[in-house]
Design a protein around this motif. Structure first.
Motif, PDB file in Angstrom:
ATOM      1  N   HIS A 100       2.928  -3.317  -4.960  1.00 32.88           N
ATOM      2  CA  HIS A 100       3.291  -1.944  -5.295  1.00 32.88           C
ATOM      3  C   HIS A 100       4.194  -1.405  -4.193  1.00 32.88           C
ATOM      4  CE1 HIS A 100       0.132  -1.420  -2.311  1.00 32.88           C
ATOM      5  NE2 HIS A 100       0.594  -0.191  -2.111  1.00 32.88           N
ATOM      6  N   ASP A 154       5.038   2.393  -1.924  1.00 36.58           N
ATOM      7  CA  ASP A 154       4.615   3.756  -1.636  1.00 36.58           C
ATOM      8  C   ASP A 154       5.851   4.597  -1.352  1.00 36.58           C
ATOM      9  OD1 ASP A 154       1.739   3.188  -1.687  1.00 36.58           O
ATOM     10  OD2 ASP A 154       2.145   2.016   0.102  1.00 36.58           O
ATOM     11  N   HIS A 175       4.912  -4.131  -1.493  1.00 35.78           N
ATOM     12  CA  HIS A 175       4.006  -4.949  -0.669  1.00 35.78           C
ATOM     13  C   HIS A 175       2.783  -5.385  -1.448  1.00 35.78           C
ATOM     14  CE1 HIS A 175       3.495  -0.626   0.087  1.00 35.78           C
ATOM     15  NE2 HIS A 175       2.199  -0.835   0.323  1.00 35.78           N
ATOM     16  N   TRP A 208       0.601   6.922   7.636  1.00 34.42           N
ATOM     17  CA  TRP A 208       1.617   7.253   6.639  1.00 34.42           C
ATOM     18  C   TRP A 208       2.426   8.471   7.056  1.00 34.42           C
ATOM     19  CZ3 TRP A 208      -2.453   5.811   2.646  1.00 34.42           C
ATOM     20  CH2 TRP A 208      -2.076   4.655   1.939  1.00 34.42           C
TER      21      TRP A 208
END
Ligand SMILES: [Zn+2]
Ligand SMILES: [Zn+2]
Lengths: 327, 327
Positions: A178, A180, A258, A275
């Motif tokens: 996926h 982010d 990733h 993050w």
């Protein structure tokens, strides 16, 4: 079990049809670290003290200090923990959540982790580091090397820190591929994780679910058994891999794909994500891969806004593209 | 040549693989006319006086009264006059205009029309009705039945009248299939034209060129020789047809596809378009076909704005759709 001096060996990696290049592994003083980061390329940073204060976070220590709060634990019948967004599940869409989200106290989680046998449901703790984790863990958290990450943040013009996620996984657990929408400093604390990354411009090889789907940002390709009829370009995906161990920090650039696996027949794994919001966008042409991904996301969101019905989006997109923009 | 009492026969129609339903042909007093128009469906209106004052517009009359101004005439090596937008031609895109746009005085045009022989380049005059057309024509123009069209305009909530286009075509001339972004009352004045119409929701069967292409709004399908490998859904296109003759008015709703041919081995044709802006948009769901076309146009325009390079649009759209939104 034979191990080489890295602490793991190749038999602990899951099979994958693709071959990968190595992600550079560089000492934190090496000026190439910032060169790569400024180009939005992944790099493993060695020898930093970012999460040194968490070195002692083994199960015993965590059990002793994390108290009796409820933490978020996912339960899965397979080794895969494919994230889904609750808010995008609508009644009657037939979506079956692939994992179950539980609230669990740490002693219960650790008991089940220790007693786990092959074939049983797997668990994956994923808990934001906040004031529920107890004073000792908060103390360790405050002793992270904030100079290191704040330095990267300012040098590379990232936005603010949004969250730190603590992950405790069973050996063999997989977070499927996926991307982010944030910059990520991924600090490995305990055990080893294999990380496979793909640049944002591999979008067409990785076939993300529609934006309004609960699996938004997740690849539709099953890396264990890729369906090449449906996803023919997956064969051409060009990725990079590394295995990170305790004390190592992987920079996962925003919008990079990733896949992360805790090595098989290894120990449980502990990791902490840092993050950060992306920096201000400066537009220069041609657009970069991640900017095109953002454009595509916006088109899909706009179509849902204007059509109101997700079932109409594929119909409209096919009418717009097939025979007109295909070769 | 055998003619039935309509003034034309089927052998004068070009061959087409598709079969069509008939567009309703109704007397101007029939209340069904406005029912159809309010549903944005095409209808041929019989017996109106919309362009009665132009009944006398044959070549002799026009030559005598239209003066020595330059008019816009297209020249084509084939029977097809496929419109293209000059402003969308960019250097190096390899676009070859299929017609030549000339300025020509009416006597010259009429001389060449009368002398034309099969195999020679064809001509098609397409001139806006403005003050260059001479006082007699302006007088006839003022005597159009403006009550008729202004009535339709207010009854169906159209926007303002934007232009009247006069068309003088050679027998057999074809305006290939396209759609316009305006409401059109198409008044036939002299000779017969076959009009084939498709609703806006046939978008995927008709494969319009990209929005930024000079042939924007034109179908890529060659109706004479459809390439079913590239355009397989053309077989499923469901169209409607009619042949309009002098005194008849065809309502071509906004966004409806239309192919128009002057009958073969007939006379030259004279027609006048009344183009009106669309009415205010009221959105209710599900969206109507023409609203989806507008959505698709906006997506394509937005992509050109943001990507800057038309060559990048197909790449991005294919990445967004193939394997993700295809079945
Ligand atoms: Zn992630
Ligand atoms: Zn038209």
């Amino acid at each position: 079990m034979a191990m080489d001096n890295k602490g793991w060996n190749a038999s602990q990696l899951r099979n994958c049809d693709l071959q990968f290049d190595e992600i550079p592994r560089l000492h934190h003083n090496d000026p190439k670290v910032d060169e790569l980061m400024s180009e939005n390329k992944p790099v493993v940073v060695l020898g930093s003290n970012l999460a040194k204060s968490a070195e002692k976070w083994d199960l015993d220590y965590l059990e002793r200090h994390m108290g009796e709060s409820d933490f978020t634990v996912f339960q899965s019948k397979s080794h895969k923990f494919k994230y889904y967004d609750d808010k995008k599940v609508t009644s009657g869409d037939g979506f079956v959540p692939p994992t179950k989200k539980l609230d669990m106290k740490l002693p219960e989680f650790i008991k089940r982790l220790r007693a786990w046998k092959k074939g049983e449901d797997r668990l994956y703790l994923q808990q934001g580091l906040n004031n529920t984790v107890g004073p000792a863990i908060v103390h360790d958290f405050l002793n992270f090397d904030w100079n290191f990450c704040t330095g990267k943040q300012s040098k590379h013009n990232w936005g603010s820190l949004t969250s730190n996620l603590m992950l405790i996984g069973m050996e063999g657990n997989v977070t499927p591929c996926h991307y982010d929408e944030q910059e990520n400093l991924f600090a490995q604390v305990h055990g080893f994780k294999r990380c496979i990354l793909f640049p944002p411009d591999q979008f067409e090889c990785l076939y993300p679910h529609p934006v309004h789907h609960p699996h938004d940002r997740q690849s539709m390709v099953d890396f264990d058994r890729p369906d090449y009829n449906k996803f023919p370009k997956f064969r051409q995906a060009k990725g990079f891999e590394t295995v990170v161990g305790p004390g190592e920090v992987l920079y996962i650039p925003m919008y990079w794909w990733h896949h992360v696996e805790s090595l098989m027949q290894g120990s449980y794994t502990v990791s902490v994500n840092f993050w950060y919001k992306g920096g201000p966008v400066s537009v220069s042409y041609p657009l970069k891969g991640h900017q095109k991904v953002a454009v595509m996301r916006n088109v899909e969101k706009m179509l849902l806004d204007v059509l109101q019905d997700p079932k109409e989006i594929p119909v409209l997109l096919r009418a717009m593209v097939l025979g007109r923009y295909t070769e």
